[in-house]
Design an enzyme around this catalytic site. Structure first.
Site, PDB file in Angstrom:
ATOM      1  N   HIS A  49     -17.016   5.206   0.822  1.00  0.00           N
ATOM      2  CA  HIS A  49     -16.091   4.313   0.125  1.00  0.00           C
ATOM      3  C   HIS A  49     -16.668   4.045  -1.262  1.00  0.00           C
ATOM      4  CE1 HIS A  49     -13.297   0.634   0.205  1.00  0.00           C
ATOM      5  NE2 HIS A  49     -13.887   0.631  -0.974  1.00  0.00           N
ATOM      6  N   ARG A 108      -7.457  -7.787  -8.356  1.00  0.00           N
ATOM      7  CA  ARG A 108      -8.209  -9.039  -8.478  1.00  0.00           C
ATOM      8  C   ARG A 108      -9.662  -8.708  -8.758  1.00  0.00           C
ATOM      9  NH1 ARG A 108     -10.890  -8.575  -3.623  1.00  0.00           N
ATOM     10  NH2 ARG A 108      -9.724  -7.771  -1.856  1.00  0.00           N
ATOM     11  N   LYS A 129       0.814  -1.215   0.000  1.00  0.00           N
ATOM     12  CA  LYS A 129       0.000   0.000   0.000  1.00  0.00           C
ATOM     13  C   LYS A 129       0.852   1.272   0.000  1.00  0.00           C
ATOM     14  CE  LYS A 129      -4.150  -1.951   2.150  1.00  0.00           C
ATOM     15  NZ  LYS A 129      -3.705  -3.343   2.196  1.00  0.00           N
ATOM     16  N   GLY A 167      -8.997  -6.569   2.466  1.00  0.00           N
ATOM     17  CA  GLY A 167     -10.175  -7.129   3.114  1.00  0.00           C
ATOM     18  C   GLY A 167     -10.380  -6.642   4.531  1.00  0.00           C
ATOM     19  N   GLY A 168      -9.751  -5.521   4.883  1.00  0.00           N
ATOM     20  CA  GLY A 168      -9.931  -4.987   6.226  1.00  0.00           C
ATOM     21  C   GLY A 168      -9.029  -5.615   7.272  1.00  0.00           C
TER      22      GLY A 168
END
Length: 667
Positions: free
Chosen positions: A209, A293, A117, A165-166
């Site tokens: 988001h 993905r 990231k 995915g958090g």
């Protein structure tokens, strides 16, 4: 790059989803499965299946060697990673290439660039894509992270640079929460991704988001396929996604789309990808990350565009150009996806495990929308079946209910009907919560934020209070129980031959006596605390109860398991229990025994035998389905026995710690 047989290196609903499109296009398919998934639907759906290891993902779905050995055994010349697991692992993509197996996804270089990231944000800044302020440095010492956090100010996010995915993410609103946030995010990141490197990011408070679906091919073409609004989240995990976003104008869509395409081109992207943005209250967007993905929520994009995105993936992986240009992409109607999780939204979303007693999603279908089709209707993507056992080893999401309507209100109405028509019984789940959420004023008015559900949890929002069974639900349960005891009105109950049948039922924390008495007309009178209503059962077979209550003909789903009746009726689901006159002593609450709330893995043990503990003190942490749950002392005392250590797998209800209570000693 031609290929003819595809191995799906995943499980559950995404494996089923990929298999269906692959087979539609004439490809042979290979499933892989762990011990826990031996009887899973994706295994039966594929042409071939290979066992790859034990139940924990690290011993099966995350094993490079097992997956490529399965490809070698079956002659699979391509591999689709689905999402999660190894879908964003650059080393795995490269290993596939080295083994001459086509990886259906972006090149390893793009995965690597966007998988970190911090590196991704550096790339985006270079490409002119707006980014939220943060710390991306290599110095990972607590002292530096704390100092940089103070510079940024609060609230902020502590995020793992790997994965998604958090996982490995903590929201820190105040300085005194920072150290715990750093420790928790790092621990979870190491567990999930094997990499504890962290970054800091200033939180865009009260943000939305919104993400852009992008696609690129090997011929220099790249397009965006509209946006998805994924603002409705709990614990940074999405629960509802919709397309298009109710707050995005055509001009904003174009601006975000161009930034997303620029992000993809900056890293030489190929295939399906999602560029995620956080949008502030001024509707300014900032880059969050790129998921290299297919996304869980891709079906809503398929609904409004009419394209099958998995088909696009296979075409691009085969070297074909994109099947559409930007000017060919139009958006039709409104689509919403609800993620069905086996978790209890009324106890802080605690994950659940156990057997699926009832699941017949075909009952929800009206219009029958298929992947890539845009006929208005309902679609259910699932990876379970009636009789399946949900284990603690994987994500709690077991199905997705997707609807496509003429407009947003039409889609909301369709979704609520679909959730009511296809209840999941046997495990607590969020089906009712999802239905209530999309009908909540905050959702209806497009006023959700990424943290609103978490705030509701802290504030005691009524939406997160367990619904109470109606009077009629009690009566329906009483009739179903009476029939299980052989008091069947369809077999000719006679008032002069069968006495009234009385018993006690419990639902949640409420216990009530009921009486069921047959009448001469073949019906029954159901009495609940002095109030009597006439009922007549028309049919009761394979869980479907057809009955008339107070003159109205209705249908319910009623499944008996032991002393419990799982009832779904009129959009509500409840569990009723016939109370025995001789209760099980083990079921009584005992503060001296700290039991695991779920089946899962012990990640931390903070006490030892002989330690004195206070009421509310943390004892043991159990992780299941991406969630850490702390077991706390319910009374002051001394640790008498400790039955687990970090790394142990435990069953739900297992005694982990025994305490000698202080009150007991004083007595």
């Amino acid at each position: 790059m031609t290929f003819s047989k595809i191995l799906i290196a995943n499980r559950g609903e995404i494996a089923c989803r990929v298999i269906r499109t692959a087979r539609k296009l004439g490809y042979q398919t290979v499933a892989v499965y762990s011990d826990a998934d031996r009887d899973a639907p994706h295994v039966a759906l594929a042409d071939e299946a290979v066992h790859i290891g034990a139940s924990p993902a690290a011993e099966s779905y995350l094993r490079f060697d097992a997956l490529l050995d399965a490809a070698r055994k079956t002659g699979a010349d391509a591999l689709h990673p689905g999402y999660g697991f190894l879908s964003e692992n650059a080393a795995f993509a490269q290993t596939c290439a080295d083994a001459n197996v086509v990886f259906i996804g972006p090149p390893p270089s793009a995965i690597e660039a966007m998988g970190d990231k911090a590196l991704a944000k550096h790339c985006m800044l270079g490409a002119g894509v707006p980014c939220a302020p943060g710390y991306l440095g290599a110095d990972q010492s607590d002292a530096v992270l704390i100092a940089e956090a103070e510079k940024l100010g609060f609230p902020l996010l502590v995020k793992a640079v790997a994965g998604g995915g958090g996982r490995g993410m903590r929201l820190v609103r105040h300085f005194n929460e920072l150290q715990q946030g750093i420790d928790g995010a790092r621990r979870e990141a190491i567990s999930a991704f094997g990499d504890g490197t962290l970054m800091l990011e200033r939180l865009i408070d009260n943000g939305r988001h919104i993400e852009i679906q992008v696609f690129a091919d090997a011929h220099g073409n790249a397009v965006y396929l509209g946006e998805r609004d994924c603002t409705a989240q709990r614990r940074r995990q999405k629960v509802i996604e919709e397309a298009p976003s109710p707050v995005v104008s055509p001009a904003m869509r174009e601006a975000m789309g161009k930034d997303a395409v620029a992000a993809a081109l900056a890293v030489g992207y190929r295939g399906a990808g999602t560029v995620e943005f956080i949008v502030d209250d001024q509707l300014k967007h900032y880059f969050l990350e790129m998921n290299t993905r297919l996304q869980v929520e891709h079906p809503v994009t398929e609904c409004i565009t009419g394209f099958d995105l998995v088909e696009w993936q296979l075409q691009v992986a085969a070297g074909d150009p994109l099947p559409a240009r930007q000017e060919d992409i139009t958006l039709t109607g409104h689509a919403i996806e609800a993620r069905l999780y086996v978790e209890d939204p009324y106890t802080a979303f605690a994950p659940q495990t156990g057997k699926v007693l009832w699941w017949q999603p075909e009952r929800a279908l009206h219009g029958g929308v298929q992947s890539g089709g845009n006929a208005y209707g309902v679609r259910v993507d699932d990876g379970i079946r009636q009789g399946s056992v949900v284990s603690p080893f994987y994500d709690p999401m077991v199905a997705k209910v997707i609807v496509h309507g003429r407009d947003r209100n039409d889609a909301i109405r369709r979704l609520r009907a679909a959730l009511a028509n296809a209840p999941l019984l046997g495990l607590k789940n969020n089906g009712r919560f999802l239905s209530d959420l999309v009908d909540h004023p905050a959702f209806r008015k497009a006023e959700m934020t990424t943290t609103l559900i978490d705030q509701w949890l802290e504030q005691g929002e009524p939406l997160l209070q367990a619904p109470v069974a109606t009077e009629d639900a009690w009566r329906v349960a009483a009739v179903a129980f009476a029939m299980q005891h052989g008091k069947n009105p369809m077999e000719g109950w006679r008032a002069d031959s069968v006495a009234a049948f009385g018993f006690t039922l419990q639902c949640a924390d409420l216990t009530r006596p009921v009486r069921v008495r047959p009448d001469r007309a073949g019906g029954v009178a159901v009495t609940l605390e002095g109030s009597t209503v006439q009922a007549r059962v028309m049919a009761f077979a394979e869980g479907v109860l057809r009955f008339e209550l107070d003159g109205v003909l209705q249908t319910a789903i009623a499944v008996v398991a032991g002393a419990d009746l799982h009832l779904a009726w009129a959009g509500h689901s409840h569990v009723f229990t016939e109370v025995s006159a001789f209760p099980n002593a083990d079921a009584l609450k005992d503060a001296s025994k700290a039991r695991s709330p779920v089946a899962g893995k012990v990640t931390q043990v903070l006490v030892s035998a002989g330690d004195a503990v206070q009421d509310g003190q943390q004892l043991v942490c159990v992780e299941a389905m991406k969630m850490e749950m702390w077991l706390c002392a319910e009374s002051a005392g001394t640790v008498q026995a400790l039955h687990v250590k970090a790394g142990d797998q435990v069953e739900s209800g297992a005694v982990l710690v025994e305490l000698e209570l202080t009150t007991t000693k004083e007595a």
